[in-house]
Design a protein around this motif. Structure first.
Motif, PDB file in Angstrom:
ATOM      1  N   ARG A 158      52.828  40.546  47.732  1.00  0.00           N
ATOM      2  CA  ARG A 158      51.540  41.116  48.128  1.00  0.00           C
ATOM      3  C   ARG A 158      50.646  40.001  48.651  1.00  0.00           C
ATOM      4  O   ARG A 158      50.602  38.915  48.083  1.00  0.00           O
ATOM      5  CB  ARG A 158      50.848  41.787  46.938  1.00  0.00           C
ATOM      6  N   THR A 206      51.764  44.734  51.573  1.00  0.00           N
ATOM      7  CA  THR A 206      52.758  44.743  50.500  1.00  0.00           C
ATOM      8  C   THR A 206      54.144  44.846  51.116  1.00  0.00           C
ATOM      9  O   THR A 206      54.381  45.665  52.010  1.00  0.00           O
ATOM     10  CB  THR A 206      52.535  45.930  49.539  1.00  0.00           C
ATOM     11  N   GLN A 229      51.729  47.192  38.183  1.00  0.00           N
ATOM     12  CA  GLN A 229      51.181  45.997  38.837  1.00  0.00           C
ATOM     13  C   GLN A 229      50.067  45.384  38.001  1.00  0.00           C
ATOM     14  O   GLN A 229      50.006  44.161  37.826  1.00  0.00           O
ATOM     15  CB  GLN A 229      50.649  46.360  40.220  1.00  0.00           C
ATOM     16  N   GLU A 279      51.535  43.377  35.166  1.00  0.00           N
ATOM     17  CA  GLU A 279      52.062  42.088  35.611  1.00  0.00           C
ATOM     18  C   GLU A 279      50.939  41.080  35.787  1.00  0.00           C
ATOM     19  O   GLU A 279      51.059  39.911  35.407  1.00  0.00           O
ATOM     20  CB  GLU A 279      52.813  42.246  36.936  1.00  0.00           C
ATOM     21  N   ASP A 280      49.839  41.530  36.390  1.00  0.00           N
ATOM     22  CA  ASP A 280      48.711  40.630  36.633  1.00  0.00           C
ATOM     23  C   ASP A 280      48.066  40.174  35.331  1.00  0.00           C
ATOM     24  O   ASP A 280      47.674  39.009  35.188  1.00  0.00           O
ATOM     25  CB  ASP A 280      47.677  41.318  37.520  1.00  0.00           C
TER      26      ASP A 280
END
Length: 313
Positions: free
Chosen positions: A183, A209, A242, A245-246
């Motif tokens: 991304r 993306t 997502q 994950e961040d």
């Protein structure tokens, strides 16, 4: 063994008839070190040309298989190629000492100032390669990095991510490379995605993306780009997978989710807090979820927590 595999891919991908790009991509993604080995050998192109025999015995080459002035490389058996492998690997190890790696642990951040005036901010769990002899090169193997680039039209700054190249045009941008997906968001200037192929221009306020679903270009608020540097995570209809994950990358914690929670999406701003219990007490309800401590990490679940079951540190 890994260097032998890397050289095999170098030889194959230089063949004009090579078409196993899916297999090559899978090999690169299997281990971040694969990309490093491949890049190092590719950078020593001239040395490898001198090492590999010009006409391997028993391998006929059609005239129309080769670009003018170029000799194709073939992956063939026998002692000659085995010796060439050892020699080529040695050359790569010696001549690529200018390439170095910068890495951060999950939850750790780091800022790098390059000699050309460019700065790079690394988020947690990131692995980045740079070149002592070329301040206009970077390769993001994994993780997240924000680039504030000093523009030079005659010598553009390029970031490679796997087999993709991002080229700046006077730019501030953020790249995430994790879980087989890439991304990028641009907050200033412009970035060109694969300038020698798709050449997709991404001006400020645009994001791209690249994942198993293909390429998607979308709008992004410039303030949301690399917002982790200000201690925030900003999203617009982002999947909770997502977001998880961040969070894990930024706080250095393990975050899991139930299938139902992972299928949900989130729009809003989450403030990062190093105290995990306090963070999830605020962040989970914002996402319409609950969070509970589970083993060495945290589990995001559907629905709010029942009273008295607040996250515990």
């Amino acid at each position: 063994m890994m260097n032998q595999e890397a050289l095999a891919w170098v030889i194959r991908t230089r063949d004009p008839q090579f078409d196993d790009w899916d297999g090559f991509t899978l090999w690169l993604e299997r281990d971040p070190a694969h990309a490093a080995a491949y890049d190092a050998l590719m950078a020593d192109d001239a040395d490898l040309e001198a090492i590999i025999p010009p006409d391997p015995v028993g391998v006929p080459v059609a005239a129309n298989d080769v670009e003018p002035g170029r000799r194709p490389w073939r992956w063939v058996g026998g002692g000659v190629i085995a010796a060439a492998l050892v020699a080529a690997i040695s050359v790569g190890m010696v001549n690529r000492s200018d390439i170095y790696t910068v890495a951060t642990r999950p939850g750790e951040t780091r800022t790098i100032a390059l000699g050309d005036g460019t700065t790079i901010d690394l988020n947690g769990g990131t692995r980045l390669r740079l070149d002592h002899k070329d301040a206009r090169f970077a390769a993001l193997d994994s993780g997240e990095a924000a680039f504030t680039v000093r523009h030079d039209a005659a010598n553009p700054f390029r970031v490679t991510v796997g087999d993709v190249v991002f080229e700046d045009a006077g730019t501030v941008f953020n790249i995430v490379h994790a879980g087989g997906a890439t991304r990028i968001g641009v907050s200033e200037g412009k970035v060109i995605y694969n300038p020698q192929a798709e050449a997709i221009a991404l001006p400020a306020g645009r994001a791209l993306t690249d994942d198993t679903q293909g390429l998607r270009v979308m709008d992004i608020a410039p303030a949301a780009v690399a917002s982790w540097r200000q201690g925030n995570l900003v999203y617009a209809n982002a999947p909770v997978t997502q977001v998880s994950e961040d969070i894990a990358r930024s706080l250095g914690i393990t975050v899991r989710f139930t299938p139902q929670a992972g299928a949900s999406r989130f729009t809003g701003t989450i403030h990062l807090d190093r105290n995990a219990a306090r963070f999830f007490a605020g962040a989970a309800p914002l996402m319409g979820l609950s969070a509970v401590r589970q083993g060495d990490g945290w589990l995001l679940k559907e629905g709010p927590l029942k009273e008295g079951n607040e996250p515990q540190s």
